[in-house]
Write a protein that holds these residues in place. Structure first.
Motif, PDB file in Angstrom:
ATOM      1  N   ILE A  60     -27.225 -10.223 -29.943  1.00  0.00           N
ATOM      2  CA  ILE A  60     -26.733 -10.725 -31.225  1.00  0.00           C
ATOM      3  C   ILE A  60     -25.351 -10.120 -31.433  1.00  0.00           C
ATOM      4  N   PHE A  61     -24.316 -10.945 -31.330  1.00  0.00           N
ATOM      5  CA  PHE A  61     -22.943 -10.483 -31.465  1.00  0.00           C
ATOM      6  C   PHE A  61     -22.435 -10.716 -32.885  1.00  0.00           C
ATOM      7  N   ASP A  62     -21.914  -9.667 -33.492  1.00  0.00           N
ATOM      8  CA  ASP A  62     -21.088  -9.848 -34.680  1.00  0.00           C
ATOM      9  C   ASP A  62     -19.804 -10.543 -34.218  1.00  0.00           C
ATOM     10  N   PHE A  63     -19.085 -11.155 -35.136  1.00  0.00           N
ATOM     11  CA  PHE A  63     -17.855 -11.859 -34.749  1.00  0.00           C
ATOM     12  C   PHE A  63     -16.604 -11.063 -35.118  1.00  0.00           C
ATOM     13  N   ASP A  64     -16.317 -10.966 -36.420  1.00  0.00           N
ATOM     14  CA  ASP A  64     -15.097 -10.303 -36.874  1.00  0.00           C
ATOM     15  C   ASP A  64     -15.127  -8.815 -36.548  1.00  0.00           C
ATOM     16  N   GLY A  65     -14.147  -8.360 -35.780  1.00  0.00           N
ATOM     17  CA  GLY A  65     -14.073  -6.952 -35.419  1.00  0.00           C
ATOM     18  C   GLY A  65     -14.764  -6.640 -34.112  1.00  0.00           C
ATOM     19  N   THR A  66     -15.554  -7.572 -33.616  1.00  0.00           N
ATOM     20  CA  THR A  66     -16.310  -7.345 -32.382  1.00  0.00           C
ATOM     21  C   THR A  66     -15.771  -8.186 -31.242  1.00  0.00           C
ATOM     22  N   LEU A  67     -15.710  -9.486 -31.425  1.00  0.00           N
ATOM     23  CA  LEU A  67     -15.168 -10.352 -30.383  1.00  0.00           C
ATOM     24  C   LEU A  67     -13.648 -10.430 -30.448  1.00  0.00           C
ATOM     25  N   TYR A  68     -13.068  -9.976 -31.533  1.00  0.00           N
ATOM     26  CA  TYR A  68     -11.625  -9.763 -31.645  1.00  0.00           C
ATOM     27  C   TYR A  68     -11.425  -8.607 -32.612  1.00  0.00           C
ATOM     28  N   ASP A  69     -10.306  -7.921 -32.522  1.00  0.00           N
ATOM     29  CA  ASP A  69     -10.040  -6.793 -33.412  1.00  0.00           C
ATOM     30  C   ASP A  69      -9.447  -7.332 -34.714  1.00  0.00           C
ATOM     31  N   ASN A  70     -10.185  -7.185 -35.805  1.00  0.00           N
ATOM     32  CA  ASN A  70      -9.747  -7.764 -37.082  1.00  0.00           C
ATOM     33  C   ASN A  70      -8.950  -6.792 -37.945  1.00  0.00           C
TER      34      ASN A  70
ATOM     35  N   THR B 166     -12.655  -0.383 -32.987  1.00  0.00           N
ATOM     36  CA  THR B 166     -11.495  -1.176 -33.374  1.00  0.00           C
ATOM     37  C   THR B 166     -10.319  -0.230 -33.615  1.00  0.00           C
ATOM     38  N   LYS B 167      -9.136  -0.803 -33.833  1.00  0.00           N
ATOM     39  CA  LYS B 167      -7.959   0.018 -34.124  1.00  0.00           C
ATOM     40  C   LYS B 167      -8.166   0.812 -35.416  1.00  0.00           C
ATOM     41  N   ARG B 168      -8.896   0.224 -36.332  1.00  0.00           N
ATOM     42  CA  ARG B 168      -9.216   0.906 -37.581  1.00  0.00           C
ATOM     43  C   ARG B 168     -10.513   1.694 -37.387  1.00  0.00           C
ATOM     44  N   PRO B 169     -10.484   3.018 -37.534  1.00  0.00           N
ATOM     45  CA  PRO B 169     -11.701   3.827 -37.332  1.00  0.00           C
ATOM     46  C   PRO B 169     -12.826   3.391 -38.267  1.00  0.00           C
ATOM     47  N   ARG B 170     -14.034   3.302 -37.720  1.00  0.00           N
ATOM     48  CA  ARG B 170     -15.198   2.904 -38.494  1.00  0.00           C
ATOM     49  C   ARG B 170     -16.168   4.071 -38.633  1.00  0.00           C
ATOM     50  N   GLU B 171     -16.856   4.098 -39.753  1.00  0.00           N
ATOM     51  CA  GLU B 171     -17.834   5.148 -40.014  1.00  0.00           C
ATOM     52  C   GLU B 171     -19.016   5.045 -39.054  1.00  0.00           C
ATOM     53  N   ILE B 172     -19.511   6.193 -38.621  1.00  0.00           N
ATOM     54  CA  ILE B 172     -20.701   6.247 -37.778  1.00  0.00           C
ATOM     55  C   ILE B 172     -21.797   6.970 -38.553  1.00  0.00           C
ATOM     56  N   LEU B 173     -22.860   6.251 -38.871  1.00  0.00           N
ATOM     57  CA  LEU B 173     -23.948   6.825 -39.659  1.00  0.00           C
ATOM     58  C   LEU B 173     -24.996   7.483 -38.781  1.00  0.00           C
ATOM     59  N   ASP B 174     -25.190   6.954 -37.590  1.00  0.00           N
ATOM     60  CA  ASP B 174     -26.221   7.438 -36.679  1.00  0.00           C
ATOM     61  C   ASP B 174     -25.592   7.585 -35.301  1.00  0.00           C
TER      62      ASP B 174
ATOM     63  N   ASN C   2     -26.867   8.132 -32.494  1.00  0.00           N
ATOM     64  CA  ASN C   2     -27.780   7.881 -31.379  1.00  0.00           C
ATOM     65  C   ASN C   2     -27.499   6.567 -30.667  1.00  0.00           C
ATOM     66  N   HIS C   3     -26.445   5.870 -31.063  1.00  0.00           N
ATOM     67  CA  HIS C   3     -26.102   4.621 -30.384  1.00  0.00           C
ATOM     68  C   HIS C   3     -24.768   4.776 -29.656  1.00  0.00           C
ATOM     69  N   PRO C   4     -24.544   3.983 -28.606  1.00  0.00           N
ATOM     70  CA  PRO C   4     -23.271   4.047 -27.885  1.00  0.00           C
ATOM     71  C   PRO C   4     -22.115   3.520 -28.732  1.00  0.00           C
ATOM     72  N   VAL C   5     -20.957   4.144 -28.596  1.00  0.00           N
ATOM     73  CA  VAL C   5     -19.725   3.690 -29.244  1.00  0.00           C
ATOM     74  C   VAL C   5     -18.688   3.526 -28.148  1.00  0.00           C
ATOM     75  N   MET C   6     -18.142   2.332 -27.995  1.00  0.00           N
ATOM     76  CA  MET C   6     -17.218   2.070 -26.888  1.00  0.00           C
ATOM     77  C   MET C   6     -16.263   0.952 -27.243  1.00  0.00           C
ATOM     78  N   SER C   7     -15.219   0.829 -26.460  1.00  0.00           N
ATOM     79  CA  SER C   7     -14.285  -0.284 -26.632  1.00  0.00           C
ATOM     80  C   SER C   7     -14.916  -1.561 -26.087  1.00  0.00           C
ATOM     81  N   TRP C   8     -14.337  -2.700 -26.463  1.00  0.00           N
ATOM     82  CA  TRP C   8     -14.841  -3.948 -25.902  1.00  0.00           C
ATOM     83  C   TRP C   8     -14.662  -3.947 -24.383  1.00  0.00           C
ATOM     84  N   GLY C   9     -13.550  -3.415 -23.908  1.00  0.00           N
ATOM     85  CA  GLY C   9     -13.315  -3.380 -22.473  1.00  0.00           C
ATOM     86  C   GLY C   9     -14.406  -2.606 -21.745  1.00  0.00           C
ATOM     87  N   GLU C  10     -14.837  -1.499 -22.315  1.00  0.00           N
ATOM     88  CA  GLU C  10     -15.909  -0.708 -21.706  1.00  0.00           C
ATOM     89  C   GLU C  10     -17.226  -1.465 -21.730  1.00  0.00           C
ATOM     90  N   PHE C  11     -17.497  -2.144 -22.839  1.00  0.00           N
ATOM     91  CA  PHE C  11     -18.732  -2.931 -22.935  1.00  0.00           C
ATOM     92  C   PHE C  11     -18.727  -4.050 -21.907  1.00  0.00           C
TER      93      PHE C  11
END
Length: 229
Positions: A10-20, A204-212, A214-223
Motif C-alpha cells: 500500500i503506497f502513499d502518494f504525496d511525499g512517497t512516490l515524489y518528494d512533496n 523526504t527533504k523535509r524531516p518527518r517525525e518518527i513516533l516508533d 521499530n520500522h525502517p527509514v530510508m530514501s526512495w532510492g534505497e527502497f
C-alpha cells in the motif's frame, strides 16, 4: 524486514512516490488570492486527522463547514473551489520539474507485479491517477495497481485504521501480509500499526517525525534498490 516477503503493498502518494517538500508554497504562489482557502483546507485536515466519519458524505459535510469558517466563506463556495479548482491546481503543480516522480517508480511497480505482489495507492486527496500521471508515472504502471483509494472516498482521514483494513480486504490480503510505504509515521505508519500492518518510512527533504523507531527509514532510492536488487 524483507519487502518481498509481503504479498501486498500500500503506497502513499504525496511525499512517497515524489518528494512533496515545497508543494504548499507552489500552490499558494500559483494563486495567492486564495491563500486563506488553502490555509483553511490544511487546517481542517489537521483538526480532523485520524477521525472516522463513517461515510464520504459525512466527511464532506463536516470538512467543508470547518474549512469554510476559516476561509471566511460558506460551505458551498468552499466545496466549489476545492472540487473544481484546487485539485486541478495540484495536477498542474505536479507537472513542474521539482515534483517529478522518484526514479524507478515504474520499475518497482513492474517488478512487484511480475512477482505476483498486489499494489494499491492510498492518498489523502482524490484524483490519484490524474496526479500520478502529472508527476510522470506511466499509465502502464498505474494499470498494474489493484486500486486507488483516498481518505475522502472512505470518509476517514489517516491514521484511521478502517481505510487500511478495507484496502487489505479489497486486495484479499491479510493485514499482516501488507506493507505500507509512506513518508509520514504519524499518519501512514500509525495507521499501519493500528491495522496490524508493517511500515517503511520514505525520507523526504523535509524531516518527518518518527513516533516508533521499530520500522525502517530510508530514501526512495534505497527502497527501490532493495526491491530491484
Amino acid at each position: 524486514m524483507k519487502p518481498l516477503d509481503f504479498k501486498a503493498f500500500i503506497f502513499d502518494f504525496d511525499g512517497t512516490l515524489y518528494d512533496n517538500s515545497g508543494i504548499a508554497k507552489a500552490l499558494i504562489l500559483g494563486n495567492p488570492f486564495r491563500f486563506f482557502f488553502m490555509k483553511a483546507e490544511r487546517n481542517a485536515r489537521r483538526i480532523f486527522k485520524g477521525r472516522d466519519f463513517e461515510t464520504p458524505e459525512n466527511f464532506k459535510r463536516e470538512y467543508y463547514q470547518r474549512a469554510a469558517k476559516d476561509a471566511f466563506t460558506n460551505p458551498a463556495s468552499f466545496a466549489h473551489w476545492y472540487e473544481d479548482r484546487y485539485i486541478k491546481r495540484m495536477e498542474r503543480a505536479l507537472r513542474k520539474k521539482e515534483f517529478h516522480a522518484h526514479p524507478k517508480v515504474d520499475e518497482v511497480f513492474e517488478f512487484l507485479s511480475k512477482a505476483g505482489k498486489k499494489i494499491a495507492l492510498y492518498s489523502d486527496y482524490n484524483s490519484i491517477q490524474e496526479r500520478a500521471l502529472a508527476c510522470g508515472i506511466k499509465q502502464e504502471s498505474l494499470n498494474l495497481c489493484q486500486g486507488f483509494y483516498s481518505s475522502e472516498s472512505f470518509g476517514c482521514l489517516k491514521p484511521a485504521p478502517r481505510a487500511f483494513l478495507q484496502i487489505a480486504a479489497y486486495m484479499e490480503t491479510r493485514p499482516k501480509d501488507c506493507l505500507v510505504v509512506g513518508d509520514r509515521d504519524d499518519t501512514d505508519g500509525f495507521g499501519a500499526r493500528m491495522s496490524g500492518m508493517s511500515f517503511v518510512q520514505i525520507k523526504t527533504k523535509r524531516p518527518r517525525e518518527i513516533l516508533d523507531d521499530n520500522h525502517p527509514v530510508m530514501s526512495w532510492g534505497e527502497f527501490a534498490a532493495g526491491i530491484l536488487g
